[in-house]
Design an enzyme around this catalytic site. Structure first.
Site, PDB file in Angstrom:
ATOM      1  N   GLY A  25       0.824  -1.045  -0.060  1.00 15.01           N
ATOM      2  CA  GLY A  25       0.006  -0.068   0.107  1.00 15.01           C
ATOM      3  C   GLY A  25       0.986   1.227   0.122  1.00 15.01           C
ATOM      4  CB  SER A  26       0.575   4.400   1.812  1.00 13.71           C
ATOM      5  OG  SER A  26       1.386   5.501   2.045  1.00 13.71           O
ATOM      6  CB  ILE A  84      -5.239  -6.262   9.691  1.00  6.63           C
ATOM      7  CG1 ILE A  84      -4.219  -5.472   8.960  1.00  6.63           C
ATOM      8  CG2 ILE A  84      -6.737  -5.836   9.983  1.00  6.63           C
ATOM      9  CD1 ILE A  84      -4.201  -5.934   7.648  1.00  6.63           C
ATOM     10  CD  GLN A  85       1.684  -3.903  11.537  1.00  3.54           C
ATOM     11  OE1 GLN A  85       2.214  -3.953  12.535  1.00  3.54           O
ATOM     12  NE2 GLN A  85       1.646  -2.871  10.644  1.00  3.54           N
ATOM     13  CG  HIS A 107       3.078   2.809  14.009  1.00  2.00           C
ATOM     14  ND1 HIS A 107       3.588   3.790  14.791  1.00  2.00           N
ATOM     15  CD2 HIS A 107       1.851   3.120  13.990  1.00  2.00           C
ATOM     16  CE1 HIS A 107       2.668   4.436  15.686  1.00  2.00           C
ATOM     17  NE2 HIS A 107       1.600   3.978  15.375  1.00  2.00           N
ATOM     18  N   GLY A 133       3.971   7.377   1.873  1.00  2.49           N
ATOM     19  CA  GLY A 133       4.656   6.613   0.849  1.00  2.49           C
ATOM     20  C   GLY A 133       4.991   7.228  -0.234  1.00  2.49           C
ATOM     21  CG  ASP A 190       2.990   8.242  14.534  1.00  2.70           C
ATOM     22  OD1 ASP A 190       3.625   9.046  13.777  1.00  2.70           O
ATOM     23  OD2 ASP A 190       2.064   7.405  14.124  1.00  2.70           O
ATOM     24  CB  SER A 251       1.291  42.151   7.147  1.00  2.06           C
ATOM     25  OG  SER A 251       0.025  41.718   7.782  1.00  2.06           O
TER      26      SER A 251
HETATM   27  P1  NDP Z   1      -1.862   0.512   3.755  1.00  3.43           P
HETATM   28  O1  NDP Z   1      -3.340   0.727   4.267  1.00  3.43           O
HETATM   29  O2  NDP Z   1      -1.619   1.466   2.468  1.00  3.43           O
HETATM   30  O3  NDP Z   1      -1.639  -1.092   3.495  1.00  3.43           O
HETATM   31  C1  NDP Z   1      -2.505  -1.638   2.390  1.00  3.43           C
HETATM   32  C2  NDP Z   1      -1.595  -2.884   2.185  1.00  3.43           C
HETATM   33  O4  NDP Z   1      -2.250  -3.735   3.361  1.00  3.43           O
HETATM   34  C3  NDP Z   1      -2.194  -3.527   0.812  1.00  3.43           C
HETATM   35  O5  NDP Z   1      -1.230  -4.302   0.079  1.00  3.43           O
HETATM   36  C4  NDP Z   1      -3.156  -4.615   1.423  1.00  3.43           C
HETATM   37  O6  NDP Z   1      -3.572  -5.720   0.595  1.00  3.43           O
HETATM   38  C5  NDP Z   1      -2.770  -5.123   2.604  1.00  3.43           C
HETATM   39  N1  NDP Z   1      -3.818  -5.557   3.487  1.00  3.43           N
HETATM   40  C6  NDP Z   1      -4.839  -4.634   4.129  1.00  3.43           C
HETATM   41  N2  NDP Z   1      -5.566  -5.573   4.791  1.00  3.43           N
HETATM   42  C7  NDP Z   1      -4.849  -6.743   4.961  1.00  3.43           C
HETATM   43  C8  NDP Z   1      -5.500  -8.151   5.358  1.00  3.43           C
HETATM   44  N3  NDP Z   1      -6.509  -8.181   5.952  1.00  3.43           N
HETATM   45  N4  NDP Z   1      -4.393  -9.112   5.039  1.00  3.43           N
HETATM   46  C9  NDP Z   1      -3.355  -9.310   4.200  1.00  3.43           C
HETATM   47  N5  NDP Z   1      -2.977  -7.899   3.795  1.00  3.43           N
HETATM   48  C10 NDP Z   1      -3.890  -6.857   3.846  1.00  3.43           C
HETATM   49  O7  NDP Z   1      -1.048   0.763   5.070  1.00  3.43           O
HETATM   50  P2  NDP Z   1       0.041   2.024   5.287  1.00  3.43           P
HETATM   51  O8  NDP Z   1       1.271   1.908   4.132  1.00  3.43           O
HETATM   52  O9  NDP Z   1      -0.616   3.272   5.213  1.00  3.43           O
HETATM   53  O10 NDP Z   1       0.956   1.474   6.595  1.00  3.43           O
HETATM   54  C11 NDP Z   1       1.584   0.346   6.661  1.00  3.43           C
HETATM   55  C12 NDP Z   1       2.603   0.590   7.933  1.00  3.43           C
HETATM   56  O11 NDP Z   1       3.172   1.844   7.727  1.00  3.43           O
HETATM   57  C13 NDP Z   1       1.708   0.854   9.273  1.00  3.43           C
HETATM   58  O12 NDP Z   1       2.396   0.092  10.301  1.00  3.43           O
HETATM   59  C14 NDP Z   1       1.795   2.538   9.606  1.00  3.43           C
HETATM   60  O13 NDP Z   1       1.322   2.856  10.808  1.00  3.43           O
HETATM   61  C15 NDP Z   1       3.056   2.773   9.036  1.00  3.43           C
HETATM   62  N6  NDP Z   1       3.275   4.194   8.326  1.00  3.43           N
HETATM   63  C16 NDP Z   1       2.475   4.560   7.612  1.00  3.43           C
HETATM   64  C17 NDP Z   1       2.714   5.849   7.058  1.00  3.43           C
HETATM   65  C18 NDP Z   1       1.485   6.336   5.963  1.00  3.43           C
HETATM   66  O14 NDP Z   1       1.904   7.436   5.638  1.00  3.43           O
HETATM   67  N7  NDP Z   1       0.698   5.650   5.578  1.00  3.43           N
HETATM   68  C19 NDP Z   1       3.751   6.687   7.622  1.00  3.43           C
HETATM   69  C20 NDP Z   1       4.475   6.281   8.434  1.00  3.43           C
HETATM   70  C21 NDP Z   1       4.332   4.629   9.038  1.00  3.43           C
HETATM   71  P3  NDP Z   1      -4.912  -5.921  -0.415  1.00  3.43           P
HETATM   72  O15 NDP Z   1      -4.416  -5.219  -1.486  1.00  3.43           O
HETATM   73  O16 NDP Z   1      -4.679  -7.410  -0.573  1.00  3.43           O
HETATM   74  O17 NDP Z   1      -5.957  -5.410   0.274  1.00  3.43           O
HETATM   75 MG    MG Z   2       3.089   9.882  11.939  1.00  2.00          MG
END
Ligand code: NDP
Ligand code: MG
Length: 328
Positions: A25-26, A84-85, A107, A133, A190, A251
């Site tokens: 994801g992000s 969900i981690q 995080h 991201g 955070d 200003s």
């Molecule tokens: P996202 O919400 O963008 O993650 C999405 C990803 O997670 C997709 O690949 C999705 O796969 C997968 N996913 C979602 N649900 C499930 C599930 N039930 N089982 C398996 N895979 C799943 O996450 P972020 O990138 O925002 O965050 C990731 C980590 O980074 C977190 O710990 C966050 O705190 C940290 N973080 C985030 C920041 C940000 O700007 N977003 C900044 C700094 C840290 P699918 O396509 O299959 O759904």
């Molecule tokens: Mg933050």
């Protein structure tokens, strides 16, 4: 305070290691692509049938199931949503961890609040960009990076910090500097930042300012520009030059008015409430509330999202951003 730059970090420590980035994801997309482009051995672990599977494949990543990625990897970097981690870790990662492996995060939430517990002999580290991201990826491609954090909760192999720093460098973070922190400090600051200042605090401030002007009989469009649109310009000045630089650029009238009025907006009571919010974070009260909310299917979050959508400022803002070409 310790800051690490490119020259301080040797990515050689990862030469014979495979990093499984879980999630695309992000953060997962940005970090896995940056690390791969930096020459590190990266695989991406995803659920089959999920929407990011094809995206990662199209980007040329080595995609496999979360279980296979965890089996293959020396370092499992968990970048799926925090709430969900714990479940995904128990089911698809933990069974495949071996002594000397590393679990890694961006995080500290799940480790700090105990939702994930690493087996004996497994490192627990953090490599985290201080930004979204898309920015991690864009600045990397521009030849720079954004600042990052490194932390070690468990060092079983003796080189856990070097590994985490090398991952950060692979993401481009050492170009801007990687600060050393702890899981506790990163998690609690955070959460506090996003609740009291960044996401929560700032939207409430905008909302209150907008409502005050509209209730005062002014046009909503003018109120929007004043309390929301211009906020970015001011924040950019503070970001680039600090308070002093911002006060210098606005200003003298704005400077005098701002300095004499601001503590009537963010009052001592507001600061007391901030301390209360911090305490709830430190004592785990917030984490418990969020866990219960998730168990119940997020009823409160859904309701609050609906209410947020109905805000007048959102309607006015969306219309104006389209007219100004800021939004499609
Ligand atoms: P996202 O919400 O963008 O993650 C999405 C990803 O997670 C997709 O690949 C999705 O796969 C997968 N996913 C979602 N649900 C499930 C599930 N039930 N089982 C398996 N895979 C799943 O996450 P972020 O990138 O925002 O965050 C990731 C980590 O980074 C977190 O710990 C966050 O705190 C940290 N973080 C985030 C920041 C940000 O700007 N977003 C900044 C700094 C840290 P699918 O396509 O299959 O759904
Ligand atoms: Mg933050």
């Amino acid at each position: 305070m310790k800051i690490y730059y490119e020259k301080d970090v040797d990515t050689g420590v990862l030469a014979n290691k495979t990093i499984a980035v879980i999630g695309y994801g992000s953060q997962g997309m940005a970090q896995s692509r940056n690390m791969a482009d930096s020459g590190l051995n990266v695989v991406v672990g995803l659920r089959e049938g999920g929407s990011s599977w094809q995206t990662a494949k199209d980007d040329g990543m080595n995609v496999m199931s979360i279980e296979d990625a965890a089996k293959t990897a020396d370092i499992v970097h968990i970048l799926i949503p925090d709430e969900i981690q714990g479940a995904v870790y128990e089911q698809s990662i933990k069974p495949y961890l071996e002594e000397g492996n590393t679990i890694s995060f961006s995080h500290g939430y799940n480790i700090h609040y105990g939702y994930i517990q690493a087996p004996q002999g497994v490192n627990v580290t953090m490599s985290a960009p201080k930004g979204p991201g898309a920015m991690v990826r864009r600045t990397y491609l521009e030849g720079f990076g954004i600042p990052g954090l490194v932390a070690v909760e468990v060092d079983a192999t003796g080189d856990a910090k070097q590994q985490a720093l090398a991952m950060g460098k692979g993401c481009g973070l050492a170009r801007a500097g990687i600060l050393e922190t702890t899981f506790k400090e990163e998690t609690e600051t955070d959460l506090f930042g996003e609740q009291a200042v960044l996401c929560g605090g700032v939207t409430e401030l905008i909302k209150a300012g907008f409502k005050t002007l509209v209730d005062g009989g002014y046009q909503p469009e003018v109120a929007y520009f004043e309390t929301c649109h211009e906020l970015k310009l001011i924040v950019d000045l503070i970001y680039e030059k600090g308070f002093a630089g911002m006060w210098h650029d606005v200003s003298n009238t704005a400077e005098f008015g701002g300095l004499t009025r601001r503590s009537r907006v963010v009052t001592p009571e507001a600061q007391k409430e901030m301390a209360e919010i911090l305490k709830e974070i430190q004592e785990g009260k917030f984490a418990k509330e969020w866990a219960l909310e998730n168990q119940a299917g997020r009823p409160m979050l859904k309701r609050m999202r609906d209410l947020e959508d109905e805000l007048q400022i959102e309607e006015v803002g969306s219309k104006l951003r389209k007219l100004c070409g800021l939004e499609k």
